[in-house]
Design a protein around this motif. Structure first.
Motif, PDB file in Angstrom:
ATOM      1  N   MET A 131       0.827   3.978  -2.892  1.00 19.33           N
ATOM      2  CA  MET A 131       0.419   5.353  -2.593  1.00 19.33           C
ATOM      3  C   MET A 131       1.539   6.335  -2.928  1.00 19.33           C
ATOM      4  N   LEU A 162      -6.192   0.720  -2.515  1.00 19.94           N
ATOM      5  CA  LEU A 162      -6.095  -0.585  -1.843  1.00 19.94           C
ATOM      6  C   LEU A 162      -7.038  -1.596  -2.507  1.00 19.94           C
ATOM      7  N   TRP A 203       1.140   7.672   4.996  1.00 22.84           N
ATOM      8  CA  TRP A 203       2.005   6.497   4.920  1.00 22.84           C
ATOM      9  C   TRP A 203       3.432   6.980   5.117  1.00 22.84           C
ATOM     10  N   GLY A 223     -10.175  13.483   7.407  1.00 18.16           N
ATOM     11  CA  GLY A 223     -10.505  12.356   6.522  1.00 18.16           C
ATOM     12  C   GLY A 223      -9.353  11.951   5.623  1.00 18.16           C
ATOM     13  N   ARG A 224      -8.142  11.933   6.207  1.00 18.75           N
ATOM     14  CA  ARG A 224      -6.978  11.576   5.387  1.00 18.75           C
ATOM     15  C   ARG A 224      -6.221  10.403   6.011  1.00 18.75           C
ATOM     16  N   MET A 225      -5.342   9.825   5.214  1.00 18.41           N
ATOM     17  CA  MET A 225      -4.481   8.761   5.720  1.00 18.41           C
ATOM     18  C   MET A 225      -3.062   9.024   5.245  1.00 18.41           C
ATOM     19  N   SER A 285       0.351  11.810   2.139  1.00 11.41           N
ATOM     20  CA  SER A 285      -1.008  11.519   2.591  1.00 11.41           C
ATOM     21  C   SER A 285      -1.986  11.674   1.439  1.00 11.41           C
ATOM     22  N   ALA A 286      -3.185  11.176   1.679  1.00 13.22           N
ATOM     23  CA  ALA A 286      -4.245  11.315   0.674  1.00 13.22           C
ATOM     24  C   ALA A 286      -5.581  11.162   1.387  1.00 13.22           C
ATOM     25  N   PRO A 287      -6.660  11.641   0.786  1.00 15.48           N
ATOM     26  CA  PRO A 287      -7.966  11.408   1.390  1.00 15.48           C
ATOM     27  C   PRO A 287      -8.230   9.909   1.523  1.00 15.48           C
ATOM     28  N   ILE A 288      -8.936   9.541   2.582  1.00 14.92           N
ATOM     29  CA  ILE A 288      -9.172   8.116   2.846  1.00 14.92           C
ATOM     30  C   ILE A 288      -9.838   7.425   1.653  1.00 14.92           C
ATOM     31  N   GLU A 289     -10.769   8.121   0.992  1.00 12.86           N
ATOM     32  CA  GLU A 289     -11.442   7.484  -0.153  1.00 12.86           C
ATOM     33  C   GLU A 289     -10.432   7.098  -1.230  1.00 12.86           C
ATOM     34  N   SER A 296       0.804   9.250  -5.479  1.00 17.64           N
ATOM     35  CA  SER A 296       0.821  10.655  -5.061  1.00 17.64           C
ATOM     36  C   SER A 296       2.055  11.396  -5.547  1.00 17.64           C
ATOM     37  N   VAL A 322      -7.192   6.372  -0.728  1.00 18.53           N
ATOM     38  CA  VAL A 322      -6.408   5.228  -0.237  1.00 18.53           C
ATOM     39  C   VAL A 322      -7.237   3.953  -0.358  1.00 18.53           C
ATOM     40  N   GLU A 323      -8.515   4.065  -0.022  1.00 14.33           N
ATOM     41  CA  GLU A 323      -9.391   2.884  -0.119  1.00 14.33           C
ATOM     42  C   GLU A 323      -9.479   2.398  -1.557  1.00 14.33           C
ATOM     43  N   LEU A 336       0.840  -1.207   0.000  1.00 18.86           N
ATOM     44  CA  LEU A 336       0.000   0.000   0.000  1.00 18.86           C
ATOM     45  C   LEU A 336       0.871   1.252   0.000  1.00 18.86           C
TER      46      LEU A 336
END
Lengths: 274, 160
Positions: A17, A36, B57, B53-55, A26-30, A21, A32-33, A13
């Motif tokens: 990512m 993935l 790595w 709302g971020r993740m 980092s990135a918005p969770i949507e 990117s 990353v989802e 992952l």
């Protein structure tokens, strides 16, 4: 999932990512989802592609290796799907059903422009309105499109053995605006071909009068459901062979479509008076 | 724990080591993070990521912020952690506002210029003026000249 697998997924992952990117952290969770889910789709697709005897081999591969192999496979599927679309276009039936023509000429081509095999391999851009005689289930991304096109090609191949004006007469039984309906073409063709075969009428004629429709239905409804299905499948595959369909996969699809038709027998009218 | 949370938890382990490493570089500016500070920053990071709302790595953006801002004349040892937390919140907020159209490095570089220039060490000023301009520029594709970086008609020179 074992701890080792979780760590491998973590590494994959992160790698994906970073690539997505361009070095950002980092990135918005949507997002990353989505990335993935895309990676999981590639790994699952790779596992599915292996024969059972090779599953053990796959279990010894790292997640990253399976992903790389899966990505290569999905890219190969994209090329195969492009070839299938060309074949479908070359075998289109001269039938003025809007959904059929729009899906092939306007709905599916945008898939190949919008499909992102690297980061959204599980998604299906494009617009597919035309229903198949047996819908594709359980697949996503290019695997869905590839299977859809395969089935559509078999349907074209089957239906091309019948005179277009006879097919149109069957479709006209759905009413005046049949061209605008979300109706599959092969379904009524297959139904009446089965009916004709059951009654020893030439299946290529596709013509059944009221009495013949009742006779064909009676042949089936009086049997136990599994037996009726087997009789219909045998008739359907016999017609398919007679029009030059010999491959295991294409005959398997005819079986699937016939089984779907038979699930309606006794509940709805399957054969069409025309 | 869903799969993404599991991945997130694994990524968090990496962060602690990365932040501790930053001390080797920042000590020349009199800035050092204790174990407790690192723990606090990690907690704060999680809360901020949830809010925005971020993740993340890898080492995350905090390390980049530390390396970029540690030489600022406006960062003092006694408010180091608080400033880092404010900068991180601001960073994520504007990353979202700019729809991820601006890279981490570009955003940090811009933040640093305003923070050390017209903002004179004020994160509030940074957020309410310069960054608003930046995100508007990114969203609407309008050019952002040097003269606009200070905010509504302000220039860095006005504050010098």
């Amino acid at each position: 999932m074992t701890e080792r697998e979780a760590l491998e997924w973590n590494m994959l992952l992160k790698r994906r990512m970073e690539l997505y990117s361009g070095g950002d952290t980092s990135a918005p969770i949507e997002t990353v989802e989505r990335v993935l889910a895309s990676a999981k789709y590639c790994v699952e697709g790779y596992k599915r592609s292996l024969a059972d005897k090779q599953t053990l081999l796959a279990s010894e591969q790292s997640v990253s290796e399976m992903f790389d192999a899966g990505l290569r496979l999905q890219k190969q599927y994209v090329e195969e799907a492009k070839g299938l679309l060309d074949e479908v276009r070359a075998t289109m039936l001269p039938i003025e059903l809007i959904a059929y023509n729009d899906t092939v000429y306007h709905g599916i081509p945008p898939f190949f422009n919008g499909y992102d095999v690297y980061f959204a391999a599980h998604m299906i851009p494009g617009s597919i309105d035309y229903p198949l005689a047996a819908d594709v289930t359980g697949l996503a991304g290019v695997e869905f499109i590839r299977e859809y096109l395969k089935r559509l090609l078999w349907e074209n191949k089957f239906c091309s053995a019948f005179a277009p004006h006879r097919i149109e007469r069957l479709l006209q039984a759905y009413g005046g605006g049949w061209q605008e309906l979300l109706q599959n073409i092969m379904e009524p063709v297959l139904a009446n071909a089965i009916g004709c075969r059951l009654l020893d009428i030439d299946p290529l004629a596709l013509v059944l009068d009221e009495e013949e429709v009742s006779a064909a239905e009676n042949r089936l409804v009086l049997l136990p459901a599994f037996r009726a299905c087997a009789v219909a499948v045998t008739a359907a595959q016999s017609v398919a062979r007679s029009v030059g369909m010999e491959g295991r996969e294409e005959l398997g699809y005819i079986r699937l479509a016939a089984e779907k038709l038979m699930s309606r027998i006794g509940l709805q009218r399957v054969f069409i008076v025309c | 724990m869903n799969e993404l949370e599991r991945q997130n938890s694994l990524l968090r382990r990496e962060e602690r080591g990365g932040l501790a490493k930053c001390n080797e570089y920042t000590k020349r500016y009199g800035l050092k993070l204790s174990e407790k500070d690192i723990e606090e920053l990690c907690e704060h990071r999680q809360a901020t990521l949830r809010q925005t709302g971020r993740m993340e790595w890898g080492g995350g953006v905090m390390q980049k912020l530390i390396y970029a801002f540690c030489d600022s004349p406006y960062i003092q040892a006694d408010d180091y952690v608080q400033t880092l937390e404010d900068l991180e919140e601001t960073f994520y907020y504007f990353k979202n506002e700019a729809l991820d159209e601006i890279s981490d490095d570009e955003l940090i570089e811009y933040m640093k210029r305003i923070f050390d220039g017209a903002g004179q060490g004020s994160v509030e000023y940074l957020a309410q003026t310069g960054l608003e301009r930046l995100t508007r520029s990114v969203r609407f594709g309008t050019p952002l000249g040097e003269e606009n970086e200070g905010g509504d008609g302000d220039t860095e020179e006005d504050y010098d």
